[in-house]
Design a protein around this motif. Structure first.
Motif, PDB file in Angstrom:
ATOM      1  N   GLU A  77      -2.606   4.320  10.017  1.00 53.83           N
ATOM      2  CA  GLU A  77      -3.215   3.158  10.017  1.00 53.83           C
ATOM      3  C   GLU A  77      -4.050   2.857   8.815  1.00 53.83           C
ATOM      4  O   GLU A  77      -4.510   3.475   8.014  1.00 53.83           O
ATOM      5  N   GLY A  78      -4.304   1.489   8.202  1.00 58.02           N
ATOM      6  CA  GLY A  78      -4.986   1.065   7.154  1.00 58.02           C
ATOM      7  C   GLY A  78      -4.313   1.481   5.789  1.00 58.02           C
ATOM      8  O   GLY A  78      -5.149   1.875   4.965  1.00 58.02           O
ATOM      9  N   LEU A  79      -3.202   1.546   5.785  1.00 55.02           N
ATOM     10  CA  LEU A  79      -2.655   2.239   4.186  1.00 55.02           C
ATOM     11  C   LEU A  79      -1.527   1.347   3.888  1.00 55.02           C
ATOM     12  O   LEU A  79      -0.557   1.419   4.817  1.00 55.02           O
ATOM     13  N   GLU A  80      -1.566   0.869   2.641  1.00 60.82           N
ATOM     14  CA  GLU A  80      -0.370   0.230   2.315  1.00 60.82           C
ATOM     15  C   GLU A  80       0.929   1.179   1.906  1.00 60.82           C
ATOM     16  O   GLU A  80       0.542   2.151   1.394  1.00 60.82           O
ATOM     17  N   VAL A  81       2.152   1.205   2.168  1.00 58.75           N
ATOM     18  CA  VAL A  81       3.274   1.808   2.125  1.00 58.75           C
ATOM     19  C   VAL A  81       4.432   1.094   1.329  1.00 58.75           C
ATOM     20  O   VAL A  81       4.732   0.066   1.975  1.00 58.75           O
ATOM     21  N   VAL A  82       4.721   1.439   0.174  1.00 57.00           N
ATOM     22  CA  VAL A  82       5.708   0.916  -0.622  1.00 57.00           C
ATOM     23  C   VAL A  82       6.905   1.782  -0.798  1.00 57.00           C
ATOM     24  O   VAL A  82       6.555   2.905  -1.262  1.00 57.00           O
ATOM     25  N   PRO A  83       7.960   1.546  -0.292  1.00 58.50           N
ATOM     26  CA  PRO A  83       9.164   2.512  -0.559  1.00 58.50           C
ATOM     27  C   PRO A  83      10.037   2.065  -1.845  1.00 58.50           C
ATOM     28  O   PRO A  83       9.921   1.002  -2.310  1.00 58.50           O
ATOM     29  N   LEU A  84      10.154   3.181  -2.500  1.00 60.03           N
ATOM     30  CA  LEU A  84      11.000   3.202  -3.983  1.00 60.03           C
ATOM     31  C   LEU A  84      12.325   3.917  -3.683  1.00 60.03           C
ATOM     32  O   LEU A  84      12.661   5.040  -3.098  1.00 60.03           O
ATOM     33  N   GLU A  85      13.360   3.028  -4.362  1.00 57.29           N
ATOM     34  CA  GLU A  85      14.577   3.680  -4.027  1.00 57.29           C
ATOM     35  C   GLU A  85      14.756   4.309  -5.611  1.00 57.29           C
ATOM     36  O   GLU A  85      15.477   5.527  -5.562  1.00 57.29           O
ATOM     37  N   THR A  86      14.337   3.908  -6.782  1.00 54.64           N
ATOM     38  CA  THR A  86      14.774   4.684  -7.892  1.00 54.64           C
ATOM     39  C   THR A  86      13.375   4.421  -8.917  1.00 54.64           C
ATOM     40  O   THR A  86      12.309   3.762  -8.387  1.00 54.64           O
ATOM     41  N   LEU A  87      13.499   5.212  -9.859  1.00 53.49           N
ATOM     42  CA  LEU A  87      12.183   5.366 -10.802  1.00 53.49           C
ATOM     43  C   LEU A  87      11.675   3.983 -11.640  1.00 53.49           C
ATOM     44  O   LEU A  87      10.805   3.750 -11.811  1.00 53.49           O
ATOM     45  N   GLY A  88      12.964   3.206 -11.962  1.00 50.50           N
ATOM     46  CA  GLY A  88      12.682   2.024 -12.506  1.00 50.50           C
ATOM     47  C   GLY A  88      11.996   1.123 -11.625  1.00 50.50           C
ATOM     48  O   GLY A  88      11.373   0.101 -12.415  1.00 50.50           O
ATOM     49  N   GLN A  89      11.892   1.251 -10.478  1.00 54.42           N
ATOM     50  CA  GLN A  89      11.144   0.297  -9.739  1.00 54.42           C
ATOM     51  C   GLN A  89       9.604   0.492  -9.726  1.00 54.42           C
ATOM     52  O   GLN A  89       8.838  -0.403  -9.405  1.00 54.42           O
ATOM     53  N   LEU A  90       9.167   1.404 -10.618  1.00 55.60           N
ATOM     54  CA  LEU A  90       7.720   1.689 -10.903  1.00 55.60           C
ATOM     55  C   LEU A  90       7.311   0.526 -11.840  1.00 55.60           C
ATOM     56  O   LEU A  90       6.242  -0.064 -11.487  1.00 55.60           O
ATOM     57  N   GLU A  91       8.268  -0.204 -12.489  1.00 56.14           N
ATOM     58  CA  GLU A  91       7.667  -1.360 -13.105  1.00 56.14           C
ATOM     59  C   GLU A  91       7.345  -2.737 -12.230  1.00 56.14           C
ATOM     60  O   GLU A  91       6.387  -3.210 -12.334  1.00 56.14           O
ATOM     61  N   GLU A  92       8.204  -2.866 -11.242  1.00 51.42           N
ATOM     62  CA  GLU A  92       8.016  -3.750 -10.185  1.00 51.42           C
ATOM     63  C   GLU A  92       6.814  -3.557  -9.398  1.00 51.42           C
ATOM     64  O   GLU A  92       6.053  -4.572  -9.118  1.00 51.42           O
ATOM     65  N   LEU A  93       6.478  -2.367  -9.349  1.00 53.81           N
ATOM     66  CA  LEU A  93       5.375  -1.926  -8.511  1.00 53.81           C
ATOM     67  C   LEU A  93       4.052  -2.232  -9.195  1.00 53.81           C
ATOM     68  O   LEU A  93       3.144  -2.760  -8.335  1.00 53.81           O
ATOM     69  N   GLY A  94       4.095  -1.857 -10.405  1.00 51.32           N
ATOM     70  CA  GLY A  94       3.047  -2.676 -11.284  1.00 51.32           C
ATOM     71  C   GLY A  94       2.886  -4.035 -11.254  1.00 51.32           C
ATOM     72  O   GLY A  94       1.772  -4.495 -11.420  1.00 51.32           O
ATOM     73  N   GLN A  95       3.682  -4.681 -11.016  1.00 51.05           N
ATOM     74  CA  GLN A  95       3.834  -6.142 -11.276  1.00 51.05           C
ATOM     75  C   GLN A  95       3.513  -6.811  -9.723  1.00 51.05           C
ATOM     76  O   GLN A  95       3.451  -8.180  -9.589  1.00 51.05           O
ATOM     77  N   GLY A  96       3.459  -6.201  -8.747  1.00 48.78           N
ATOM     78  CA  GLY A  96       3.280  -6.430  -7.458  1.00 48.78           C
ATOM     79  C   GLY A  96       4.423  -7.181  -6.845  1.00 48.78           C
ATOM     80  O   GLY A  96       4.276  -8.068  -5.896  1.00 48.78           O
ATOM     81  N   ALA A  97       5.757  -6.921  -7.192  1.00 46.69           N
ATOM     82  CA  ALA A  97       6.996  -7.407  -6.724  1.00 46.69           C
ATOM     83  C   ALA A  97       7.367  -6.957  -6.029  1.00 46.69           C
ATOM     84  O   ALA A  97       8.568  -7.299  -5.177  1.00 46.69           O
ATOM     85  N   LEU A  98       6.954  -5.553  -5.537  1.00 42.56           N
ATOM     86  CA  LEU A  98       7.641  -4.806  -4.206  1.00 42.56           C
ATOM     87  C   LEU A  98       6.685  -5.170  -2.818  1.00 42.56           C
ATOM     88  O   LEU A  98       5.568  -4.954  -2.966  1.00 42.56           O
ATOM     89  N   GLU A  99       7.326  -5.191  -1.841  1.00 40.78           N
ATOM     90  CA  GLU A  99       6.710  -5.860  -0.579  1.00 40.78           C
ATOM     91  C   GLU A  99       6.309  -4.325   0.109  1.00 40.78           C
ATOM     92  O   GLU A  99       7.318  -3.549   0.391  1.00 40.78           O
ATOM     93  N   PRO A 100       5.296  -4.325   0.865  1.00 48.34           N
ATOM     94  CA  PRO A 100       5.251  -2.901   1.649  1.00 48.34           C
ATOM     95  C   PRO A 100       5.852  -3.097   2.872  1.00 48.34           C
ATOM     96  O   PRO A 100       6.162  -4.315   3.334  1.00 48.34           O
ATOM     97  N   VAL A 101       6.191  -1.925   3.443  1.00 47.94           N
ATOM     98  CA  VAL A 101       7.121  -2.028   4.921  1.00 47.94           C
ATOM     99  C   VAL A 101       5.830  -2.281   5.797  1.00 47.94           C
ATOM    100  O   VAL A 101       4.738  -1.952   5.813  1.00 47.94           O
ATOM    101  N   GLU A 102       6.399  -2.641   6.892  1.00 45.06           N
ATOM    102  CA  GLU A 102       5.674  -2.912   8.203  1.00 45.06           C
ATOM    103  C   GLU A 102       5.293  -1.459   8.900  1.00 45.06           C
ATOM    104  O   GLU A 102       6.206  -0.838   8.669  1.00 45.06           O
ATOM    105  N   ARG A 103       4.275  -1.620   9.210  1.00 47.63           N
ATOM    106  CA  ARG A 103       3.935  -0.380  10.119  1.00 47.63           C
ATOM    107  C   ARG A 103       4.424  -0.208  11.161  1.00 47.63           C
ATOM    108  O   ARG A 103       5.094  -0.910  11.906  1.00 47.63           O
ATOM    109  N   SER A 104       5.091   1.275  11.257  1.00 44.10           N
ATOM    110  CA  SER A 104       5.963   1.792  12.557  1.00 44.10           C
ATOM    111  C   SER A 104       5.388   1.744  13.749  1.00 44.10           C
ATOM    112  O   SER A 104       3.991   2.212  13.730  1.00 44.10           O
ATOM    113  N   ARG A 105       5.711   1.666  14.535  1.00 46.41           N
ATOM    114  CA  ARG A 105       5.246   1.883  16.170  1.00 46.41           C
ATOM    115  C   ARG A 105       5.901   3.197  16.891  1.00 46.41           C
ATOM    116  O   ARG A 105       6.980   3.892  16.427  1.00 46.41           O
ATOM    117  N   LEU A 106       5.205   3.782  17.524  1.00 45.15           N
ATOM    118  CA  LEU A 106       5.639   5.041  18.131  1.00 45.15           C
ATOM    119  C   LEU A 106       6.763   4.420  19.280  1.00 45.15           C
ATOM    120  O   LEU A 106       6.477   3.354  19.975  1.00 45.15           O
TER     121      LEU A 106
END
Length: 406
Positions: A150-179
């Motif tokens: 809880e309380g942590l933003e989690v961003v999934p990465l498929e490729t190294l190139g998505q680091l640029e999108e991560l810096g621009q805020g273009a990647l959406e964090p995933v929703e928190r999982s439930r047990l």
């Protein structure tokens, strides 16, 4: 120019913060990696080189020094690849520092730049939250596991190139999982029902008492008496895991390279090591120390079939885990404490041949029977609460109707 990325190293079942500092300076082209890396970490230089080039970036032909701090903590595993590559790109001016400031990174790189999952992401996410990190960027295959924190933003990465999108805020964090919804008992999909145990009402009653009180139990009887069948069904008599217990069990499984599968969080672990297991494999050890079978069985059942065939050293190593619910593993440079509160279920034949001393066809000498029984020392026997003698059920009893389900 120097850039810093933050990642993790695993030690025991816990994650520790590591700062990856990369300097790109003048001099002959070279790529040095310092900070007590193991072989898998040293090999990351070649993975990072290929991944950077195949992801549309320029690999700087300059003198590159990557330092993994703190320098006195041994670094192991391929999970440093993503952080090293990100710090290298930032140090060479191809990536902004913004994603490195906000997100901690963990992932292995394929040669084409694909980000692969790594073990222990749940422990890493918990450490990031304790350190006050805003978020964590991991391989897409690890994202669901990381969102259990809880309380942590989690961003999934498929490729190294998505680091640029991560810096621009273009990647959406995933929703928190439930047990997953808890099962009516502690059994998982692989655990059958106690109703399958037929013709053994005495053994069934002993298992119910053991499950109710969390007692260790020893079953002694000839082959075919249902000892292994009963042990595999014991988790179905236990209550389901609570949330905190489920998180702890999942963390242990993840760190040990056994990523959780759907339904794992709702089930108690069941471990049945082969009798050739070493003492280190049973209670933990190695260099650096790793968790053993008793830790993997934490919160569940540890089944030792053919108890008399286990080495005396391995069996004696069970004393502290059974008594205290934790094991302390000490090596020259490291000491770790691992949780291991489990139910011990052991099965043994009455003699080496299995028929039982004095039974028809048994040719075991009295001395060999005594040696066989001596494998279980008095100190270890004192920690086993219930001992039950069983016999092979008759064909008529086996044809009886199944008993009450778990």
């Amino acid at each position: 120019m120097v850039a810093v990325a933050r990642t993790f190293t695993l030690f025991g079942i816990a994650a520790h913060e590591v700062h990856v500092e990369v300097d790109v300076g003048g001099g002959l082209p070279a790529f040095s990696l310092v900070g007590l890396p193991d072989v898998a970490v040293r090999e990351s230089r070649e993975r990072v080189r290929a991944a950077v080039s195949n992801s549309g970036f320029d690999f700087p032909m300059r003198r590159i020094t990557a330092s993994l701090a703190p320098a006195n903590l041994r670094k192991a595993g391929p999970g440093f690849d993503l952080a090293i590559a990100a710090a290298l790109l930032a140090a060479s001016g191809q990536l902004s520092d913004s994603p490195l400031d906000r997100f901690w990174l963990a992932g292995e790189l394929a040669l084409d730049g694909t980000v692969r999952p790594v073990p222990g992401v749940l422990a890493m996410a918990e450490e990031a939250r304790r350190r006050g990190a805003a978020g964590i960027a991991v391989a897409a295959g690890n994202a669901a596991e990381a969102t259990l924190v809880e309380g942590l933003e989690v961003v999934p990465l498929e490729t190294l190139g998505q680091l640029e999108e991560l810096g621009q805020g273009a990647l959406e964090p995933v929703e928190r999982s439930r047990l997953p919804a808890a099962t009516p008992n502690g059994a998982g999909p692989a655990h059958a029902d106690i109703a399958d145990l037929r013709g053994q009402p005495y053994l069934r009653h002993a298992l119910e008492i053991a499950a109710a009180g969390g007692h260790s139990i020893l079953m002694v009887g000839p082959p075919g008496g249902g000892k292994s069948l009963a042990a595999r069904r014991l988790p179905s008599l236990l209550p389901p895991l609570g949330r905190d217990e489920a998180i702890e069990v999942t963390r242990i499984a993840s760190v040990c390279g056994r990523p959780p599968t759907p339904g794992t969080l709702a089930a108690r672990p069941y471990r049945a090591p082969h009798h050739t297991v070493s003492a280190a494999g049973l209670v933990g050890g190695g260099n650096p120390p790793r968790a053993g079978e008793v830790t993997l069985a934490h919160g569940g059942v540890l089944f030792l079939d053919e108890l008399g065939e286990f080495s005396r050293q391995a069996l004696e190593a069970l004393r502290q885990p059974l008594e205290e619910g934790r094991i302390t593993v000490t090596r020259a440079r490291h000491t770790i404490e691992l949780p291991c509160r489990f139910m011990l279920v052991a099965a043994s034949n009455p003699c080496p041949c299995g028929r039982g001393e004095g039974a028809r066809g048994c040719r075991c000498q009295e001395a060999s029977v005594r040696r066989y029984e001596a494998k279980l020392s008095g100190a270890l026997a004192d920690r086993i609460d219930i001992s039950v003698a069983i016999e092979q059920p008759s064909a008529e009893a086996m044809r009886s109707a199944p008993g009450e389900p778990s």
